[in-house]
Scaffold this motif. Structure first.
Motif, short mmCIF file in Angstrom:
data_model
loop_
_atom_site.label_atom_id
_atom_site.label_comp_id
_atom_site.label_asym_id
_atom_site.label_seq_id
_atom_site.Cartn_x
_atom_site.Cartn_y
_atom_site.Cartn_z
N TYR A 14 0.83 -1.21 0.00
CA TYR A 14 0.00 0.00 0.00
C TYR A 14 0.87 1.25 0.00
O TYR A 14 0.64 2.18 -0.79
CB TYR A 14 -0.95 -0.02 1.22
N HIS B 138 1.73 6.92 -6.54
CA HIS B 138 0.53 7.70 -6.89
C HIS B 138 0.75 9.18 -6.57
O HIS B 138 0.38 10.05 -7.33
CB HIS B 138 -0.66 7.14 -6.12
N SER B 139 1.39 9.42 -5.44
CA SER B 139 1.62 10.80 -5.01
C SER B 139 2.66 11.48 -5.92
O SER B 139 2.46 12.60 -6.37
CB SER B 139 2.10 10.78 -3.56
N ARG C 214 1.86 12.53 -9.65
CA ARG C 214 1.05 13.74 -9.91
C ARG C 214 1.88 14.77 -10.66
O ARG C 214 1.39 15.49 -11.52
CB ARG C 214 0.54 14.35 -8.60
N GLN D 177 -1.76 6.93 -13.78
CA GLN D 177 -2.12 7.51 -12.48
C GLN D 177 -3.51 7.04 -12.04
O GLN D 177 -3.74 6.76 -10.88
CB GLN D 177 -2.07 9.05 -12.59
N PHE D 178 -4.41 6.95 -13.00
CA PHE D 178 -5.77 6.48 -12.70
C PHE D 178 -5.73 5.04 -12.18
O PHE D 178 -6.39 4.70 -11.19
CB PHE D 178 -6.64 6.58 -13.96
N SER E 193 -6.81 1.89 1.19
CA SER E 193 -6.58 3.13 1.93
C SER E 193 -7.33 3.15 3.26
O SER E 193 -8.48 2.70 3.34
CB SER E 193 -7.03 4.31 1.07
N TRP F 173 -8.62 5.62 4.38
CA TRP F 173 -9.80 6.49 4.14
C TRP F 173 -10.99 5.67 3.72
O TRP F 173 -12.13 6.04 3.97
CB TRP F 173 -9.47 7.54 3.06
N TYR G 171 -11.59 11.74 -0.36
CA TYR G 171 -10.66 10.74 -0.92
C TYR G 171 -11.38 9.61 -1.66
O TYR G 171 -10.86 9.09 -2.63
CB TYR G 171 -9.79 10.15 0.19
N HIS H 263 -12.51 12.93 -4.99
CA HIS H 263 -11.22 12.85 -5.69
C HIS H 263 -11.29 11.86 -6.87
O HIS H 263 -11.01 12.26 -8.01
CB HIS H 263 -10.14 12.48 -4.66
N MET I 62 -11.27 13.00 -10.85
CA MET I 62 -10.15 12.53 -11.67
C MET I 62 -10.64 11.72 -12.86
O MET I 62 -10.04 11.76 -13.94
CB MET I 62 -9.18 11.70 -10.82
N PRO J 254 -5.33 16.31 -3.50
CA PRO J 254 -5.30 16.63 -2.06
C PRO J 254 -3.99 17.34 -1.69
O PRO J 254 -3.04 16.71 -1.27
CB PRO J 254 -5.40 15.24 -1.40
N GLY K 4 0.88 14.98 1.36
CA GLY K 4 2.27 15.41 1.17
C GLY K 4 2.48 16.06 -0.19
O GLY K 4 1.58 16.09 -1.03
C1 HEM Z 1 -5.02 12.11 -12.61
C2 HEM Z 1 -5.51 11.39 -11.60
C3 HEM Z 1 -5.07 11.47 -10.18
C4 HEM Z 1 -4.15 12.29 -9.56
C5 HEM Z 1 -3.30 13.39 -10.17
C6 HEM Z 1 -4.13 11.91 -8.15
C7 HEM Z 1 -3.32 12.49 -7.19
C8 HEM Z 1 -3.29 12.13 -5.86
C9 HEM Z 1 -2.43 12.69 -4.86
C10 HEM Z 1 -1.41 13.77 -5.12
C11 HEM Z 1 -2.70 12.09 -3.69
C12 HEM Z 1 -2.08 12.42 -2.32
C13 HEM Z 1 -1.08 11.39 -1.91
C14 HEM Z 1 -0.39 11.78 -0.62
O1 HEM Z 1 -0.96 12.50 0.18
O2 HEM Z 1 0.74 11.36 -0.43
C15 HEM Z 1 -3.76 11.13 -3.91
C16 HEM Z 1 -4.33 10.33 -2.96
C17 HEM Z 1 -5.30 9.41 -3.18
N1 HEM Z 1 -5.86 9.09 -4.41
FE1 HEM Z 1 -5.44 9.97 -6.18
N2 HEM Z 1 -5.04 10.88 -7.96
C18 HEM Z 1 -5.63 10.59 -9.17
C19 HEM Z 1 -6.59 9.63 -9.40
C20 HEM Z 1 -7.14 8.82 -8.44
C21 HEM Z 1 -8.17 7.83 -8.67
C22 HEM Z 1 -8.81 7.54 -10.03
C23 HEM Z 1 -8.43 7.23 -7.46
C24 HEM Z 1 -9.40 6.14 -7.11
C25 HEM Z 1 -10.04 5.36 -7.94
C26 HEM Z 1 -7.59 7.84 -6.48
C27 HEM Z 1 -7.57 7.52 -5.15
C28 HEM Z 1 -6.80 8.12 -4.19
C29 HEM Z 1 -6.86 7.80 -2.79
C30 HEM Z 1 -7.79 6.79 -2.13
C31 HEM Z 1 -5.92 8.60 -2.15
C32 HEM Z 1 -5.60 8.63 -0.65
C33 HEM Z 1 -4.75 7.46 -0.29
C34 HEM Z 1 -4.38 7.44 1.18
O3 HEM Z 1 -3.93 8.46 1.72
O4 HEM Z 1 -4.57 6.37 1.77
N3 HEM Z 1 -6.81 8.79 -7.11
N4 HEM Z 1 -4.11 11.17 -5.26
#
Ligand code: HEM
Length: 146
Positions: free
Chosen positions: A2, A9-10, A13, A54-55, A65, A67, A84, A88, A92, A135, A144
């Motif tokens: 995880y 994922h972070s 971005r 990223q998706f 997560s 969350w 989240y 989010h 996205m 976020p 972060g």
């Molecule tokens: C272009 C698409 C996306 C971008 C740029 C993006 C960007 C981010 C960023 C920057 C974070 C913060 C990570 C951190 O705090 O370290 C995040 C967290 C998260 N994203 Fe995305 N995201 C995208 C798409 C998605 C999609 C499609 C999903 C779900 C289907 C998703 C689910 C999550 C979740 C659940 C978190 C929180 C994870 C945690 O803290 O446990 N994201 N995303």
């Protein structure tokens, strides 16, 4: 597992943001100079590919997560968990669809100018949606920069 996916994922971005911005700037310049459009190995294709990866990383992280557990326990009432797990991902999804449509329309466009225009419009809206849905640490204390 995880933690690794969340870091990827972070960090990704920045790749998404940089490739999108670069592709928009390049399309604006190309339109001005009257350059011809090519979809092969282009910055637009790279931007769309990074958004798609990223998706997928988002999908891989969401059910693991904390969350997600909080959302299951508290539902829509918890604003951060709702962000989240619902806001989010759905914003996205809209951004991914917009970028994909913009790129596909550009490839099929009748003129070079129309191709660049499609990229500029769709990528710019997609970029705005992404910026609004990230976020950022100044919005969420646990988030972060990397
Ligand atoms: C272009 C698409 C996306 C971008 C740029 C993006 C960007 C981010 C960023 C920057 C974070 C913060 C990570 C951190 O705090 O370290 C995040 C967290 C998260 N994203 Fe995305 N995201 C995208 C798409 C998605 C999609 C499609 C999903 C779900 C289907 C998703 C689910 C999550 C979740 C659940 C978190 C929180 C994870 C945690 O803290 O446990 N994201 N995303």
């Amino acid at each position: 597992m995880y933690n690794g996916i969340l870091h990827a994922h972070s960090g990704l971005r920045w790749v998404v943001l940089i490739t999108l911005i670069y592709s928009i700037v390049q399309a604006v310049q190309a339109r001005k100079s009257g350059a011809s459009f090519t979809s092969k190995k282009s910055s637009g294709t790279l931007a769309v590919a990074s958004i798609h990866v990223q998706f997928l990383l988002g999908l891989a992280v969401v059910f693991q997560s904390p969350w997600f557990s909080l959302f299951q326990a508290e539902g829509m009432g918890n604003a951060t968990a709702r962000f989240y797990i619902i806001e989010h991902p759905s914003m996205m999804l809209i951004a991914v669809v917009l970028a994909t449509i913009g790129n596909a329309r550009a490839k099929k466009a009748a003129t070079d100018d129309a191709a660049f225009k499609s990229r500029i419009i769709f990528f710019s809206i997609s970029l705005l949606v992404i910026l609004a849905a990230i976020p950022w640490p100044f919005r969420f204390v646990n988030a972060g920069w990397l």
